[in-house]
Scaffold this motif. Structure first.
Motif: not given
Length: 162
Positions: A23-24, A58-61, A63-76
């Motif tokens: 996704e970009r 951008d909306e699809r991007y 969603r993927a960005f938020v999911r990944d940053k919360i799950r893998y980077n452990k961001w708030g």
């Protein structure tokens, strides 16, 4: 064919291949074309075509960005929101996507983070330990309310009630 048309076609092919891999967002693709010295009208035509073909959304991007940053980077939430702002994702899209994430999802990430950090802090007194944990969690982008929910649990930081 003029050179501009060929450049647009090349850009469209390169960017569609890039978008097929992951996704970009629109801003990333626009910046890439800017580095290729494409003029603004040509960049806009390529972006419009990529959107039309659904290579970029951008909306699809987001969603993927938020999911990944919360799950893998452990961001708030706050840190994710700032990162989306830096990627020039629109306010309406940012809020919509971030509002879809429940507090329970943030707590599921925050609990183990605070437990791990509490062990690393070790023997500091209670007040110092709390201050350091709060500062750590706020730095990760978690809201103060969520942090207090976990830290206020007596004896076991982020126990089952958190």
């Amino acid at each position: 064919m003029t050179k501009t048309e060929m450049t647009e076609k090349e850009a469209l092919l390169r960017l569609s291949a890039l978008c097929s891999q992951s996704e970009r967002c629109t801003w990333e693709l626009d910046e890439k074309m800017r580095r290729w010295s494409m003029d603004a009208d040509a960049r806009q035509r390529v972006l419009d075509r990529l959107k039309e073909l659904r290579f970029v959304d951008d909306e699809r991007y987001a969603r993927a960005f938020v999911r990944d940053k919360i799950r893998y980077n452990k961001w708030g939430r706050r840190k994710v929101e700032q990162a989306l702002w830096a990627k020039r994702i629109g306010e309406d899209v940012r809020q919509k996507v971030l509002d879809e994430v429940a507090d329970a999802d943030y707590l599921a990430v925050l609990r183990p983070l605070l437990k791990s950090r509490a062990r690393a802090i070790g023997g500091a007194d209670s007040r110092e330990r709390t201050r350091r944990l709060v500062r750590f969690a706020l730095g990760r982008g978690f809201g103060y309310g969520l942090v207090r929910q976990c830290i206020d649990v007596p004896d076991d930081i982020c126990g089952d009630d958190c």
